[in-house]
Design an enzyme around this catalytic site. Structure first.
Site: not given
Length: 397
Positions: A78, A139
């Site tokens: 991330e 993500d």
């Protein structure tokens, strides 16, 4: 350093006016949304001080992004992905390539064409520096693919576009599940999220605009359907308008995951952020904002947001960190609440000890939310990044 600013044309300004009447009829959002004033070049084209402070504090010379909150001085997929995005928004290809090289070498085992990045790297108990958890985090991969796709387009680097497609192909194989009775969905990682008739999901891993961009980049992929399903997921998992950090599909409905509970907090705050920066012309944005009406109601009712919210009843507790206020800026702007935008912006420290004390995560939320409000970037209805430097600043520098 080249000048910076934001592209605003008359059609975009008109398109940003107002939400659909259906939202007003729902009683949750006003008929007309406030349109952020186009930042003047003198504001939007200045050096991005908040980003420069982030680079100085969190990015090492080799491109590793460090989160100092944890004792293991960790780096995550991330963090690396966000740094790629912000370096692109700041038009810094040298830093972009350094961050990308570290990510490929240390999180992908040197074979980004074959391996999705491990989500966690840092100092192990024996003192060595290595991957601490080989599981993936979709993500991070999604944002890496998005940053690569837009860097390839904006900087005319076909290799980046090819690399983005490679990541999407790997994600399609490892992390897309067909939920019975619901349809395709992006799992949070490649292991541990499918459990005996239950699929554990994270709503903040589903930015609508990224799926729009991927639909053009990978036409044979599931991305258009994922765009529609992601909005439906939020409508079903946020019963009173507040996104949960985690939810689970049990084959019939979205329910709180027994292990993670019904709370919405540090993950969920990004769900409102992604909704806010979605272009007003996206046909799904009205449904998205309607599904996420809780923060607007809470702020109008009591003037303050909460660190943690029980998404079953909308009851909040705790004082949120400054990053939450920054994350809410695009959302409140999309909801047509300029007074609330100003009130939340006033909670973000601009300088002094409070600004110096901001954590990695607070700084990321600030860069996304305040950066958008200041016009350093926009995202078009088809998911394309429109950074400041690509138009307004280049025309005035």
């Amino acid at each position: 350093m080249p000048g910076r600013g934001h592209a605003h044309d008359p059609s975009r300004r008109l398109a940003l006016r107002g939400l659909l009447a259906a939202l007003a009829a729902a009683g949750t959002l006003p008929l007309r949304a406030a349109v952020p004033a186009a930042p003047s070049p003198s504001t939007a084209c200045k050096p991005w001080d908040a980003w420069l402070a982030f680079v100085d504090r969190h990015i090492e010379d080799d491109g590793r992004v460090v989160d100092f909150v944890h004792a293991d001085r960790r780096s995550t997929s991330e963090a690396q992905s966000y740094a790629l995005f912000f370096a692109l928004v700041d038009n810094d290809p040298v830093l972009f390539e350094r961050v990308l090289a570290w990510t490929r070498r240390h999180l992908c085992g040197g074979r980004a064409d074959l391996n999705l990045p491990a989500w966690l790297w840092g100092r192990a108990a024996d003192g060595s520096w290595r991957v601490l958890d080989p599981n993936t985090a979709s993500d991070g991969e999604l944002w890496i693919a998005y940053a690569l796709a837009e860097a390839g387009r904006l900087w005319n680097r076909p290799g980046f576009l090819h690399a983005a497609r490679q990541i999407l192909a790997l994600m399609r194989t490892a992390e897309i599940a067909d939920l019975p009775g619901f349809g395709p969905m992006l799992l949070p990682g490649n292991r541990g999220f499918v459990q005996a008739g239950r699929w554990v999901l994270n709503p903040c891993y589903l930015p609508l605009f990224a799926f729009r961009r991927f639909a053009a980049l990978d036409p044979k992929g599931p991305w258009p359907r994922l765009a529609e399903r992601s909005v439906d997921l939020l409508g079903r998992s946020a019963p009173v308008g507040f996104a949960p950090d985690w939810t689970a599909w049990d084959g019939r409905a979205f329910v709180p995951d027994p292990a993670k509970g019904p709370g919405g907090s540090y993950d969920a705050i990004r769900t409102y952020l992604w909704a806010g920066i979605t272009d007003a012309r996206d046909p799904l944005r009205p449904r998205l904002l309607e599904a996420l009406s809780g923060p607007l109601r809470m702020l109008r009712a009591q003037g303050t947001f909460a660190e943690k919210i029980d998404t079953r009843n909308g009851v909040g507790s705790g004082t949120p960190p400054p990053g939450f206020a920054a994350a809410l800026l695009p959302y409140l702007s999309a909801c047509g609440a300029p007074a609330l935008v100003r009130a939340q912006a006033a909670l973000i420290p601009a300088s002094g000890p409070a600004a110096e004390a901001l954590t990695y995560y607070d700084r990321c939320l600030l860069l996304f939310g305040k950066g958008w409000l200041d016009g350093r970037y926009r995202i078009s209805a088809d998911g394309r990044l429109q950074p400041a430097w690509s138009s307004q600043c280049s025309a005035t520098s």
